[in-house]
Design a protein around this motif. Structure first.
Motif, PDB file in Angstrom:
ATOM      1  N   THR A 136      -9.579 -28.400  -0.307  1.00  0.00           N
ATOM      2  CA  THR A 136      -9.613 -29.582  -0.049  1.00  0.00           C
ATOM      3  C   THR A 136     -11.359 -30.048  -0.452  1.00  0.00           C
ATOM      4  O   THR A 136     -11.927 -29.446   0.741  1.00  0.00           O
ATOM      5  CB  THR A 136      -9.613 -30.081   0.725  1.00  0.00           C
ATOM      6  OG1 THR A 136      -7.678 -29.578   0.797  1.00  0.00           O
ATOM      7  CG2 THR A 136      -9.169 -32.142   0.462  1.00  0.00           C
ATOM      8  N   GLN A 182      -7.082 -24.910   4.207  1.00  0.00           N
ATOM      9  CA  GLN A 182      -5.358 -24.604   3.824  1.00  0.00           C
ATOM     10  C   GLN A 182      -4.721 -23.080   4.078  1.00  0.00           C
ATOM     11  O   GLN A 182      -4.678 -23.220   2.416  1.00  0.00           O
ATOM     12  CB  GLN A 182      -4.262 -25.567   3.916  1.00  0.00           C
ATOM     13  CG  GLN A 182      -4.466 -26.976   4.807  1.00  0.00           C
ATOM     14  CD  GLN A 182      -5.592 -28.378   3.121  1.00  0.00           C
ATOM     15  OE1 GLN A 182      -6.033 -27.534   2.409  1.00  0.00           O
ATOM     16  NE2 GLN A 182      -6.748 -28.010   4.400  1.00  0.00           N
ATOM     17  N   SER A 227     -12.088 -29.157   3.747  1.00  0.00           N
ATOM     18  CA  SER A 227     -10.875 -27.935   4.374  1.00  0.00           C
ATOM     19  C   SER A 227      -9.983 -26.559   3.573  1.00  0.00           C
ATOM     20  O   SER A 227     -10.475 -26.818   2.486  1.00  0.00           O
ATOM     21  CB  SER A 227      -9.855 -28.481   4.820  1.00  0.00           C
ATOM     22  OG  SER A 227      -9.528 -29.092   4.422  1.00  0.00           O
ATOM     23  N   LYS A 250      -7.403 -30.753  -4.535  1.00  0.00           N
ATOM     24  CA  LYS A 250      -7.833 -29.858  -4.325  1.00  0.00           C
ATOM     25  C   LYS A 250      -7.566 -28.296  -5.527  1.00  0.00           C
ATOM     26  O   LYS A 250      -7.457 -28.839  -6.402  1.00  0.00           O
ATOM     27  CB  LYS A 250      -5.956 -29.378  -3.713  1.00  0.00           C
ATOM     28  CG  LYS A 250      -5.866 -30.979  -2.521  1.00  0.00           C
ATOM     29  CD  LYS A 250      -4.822 -30.879  -2.432  1.00  0.00           C
ATOM     30  CE  LYS A 250      -4.513 -31.496  -0.613  1.00  0.00           C
ATOM     31  NZ  LYS A 250      -4.252 -31.130   0.438  1.00  0.00           N
TER      32      LYS A 250
END
Length: 90
Positions: free
Chosen positions: A9, A69, A67, A39
């Motif tokens: 992100t 994930q 970030s 993203k």
């Protein structure tokens, strides 16, 4: 061999992530996938857990990355795969 599927992100206040995407594409262990808004999906294929960790940290430290994930992690063992393929063919 760890294979990781990650979703990055990007920080929307950092501007256009094109330069960061270019850096990702220059890393041989990374395959860049689909980009959707802020993203981006990537696959990381390394030879060891330590190398996988190094790449993860490198991506996290890239400009504009807000970030990461983890979508999946697999540990591929070449000897197991080839042996099982041979057995099923017999």
């Amino acid at each position: 061999m760890p294979i990781s599927g990650l979703v990055i992100t990007f920080d929307p206040t950092s501007g256009d992530p094109d330069e960061t995407i270019s850096q990702l594409r220059c890393e041989p262990a990374i395959e860049v996938g689909v980009m959707d808004h802020q993203k981006c999906a990537i696959v990381v294929d390394t030879s060891s857990k330590a190398e996988d960790k190094r790449i993860y940290q490198w991506v996290q430290d890239l400009p504009g990355v807000a970030s990461i994930q983890v979508a999946f992690v697999a540990f591929d063992d070449d000897s197991t795969c080839s042996s099982s393929t041979t057995d099923s063919a017999d």
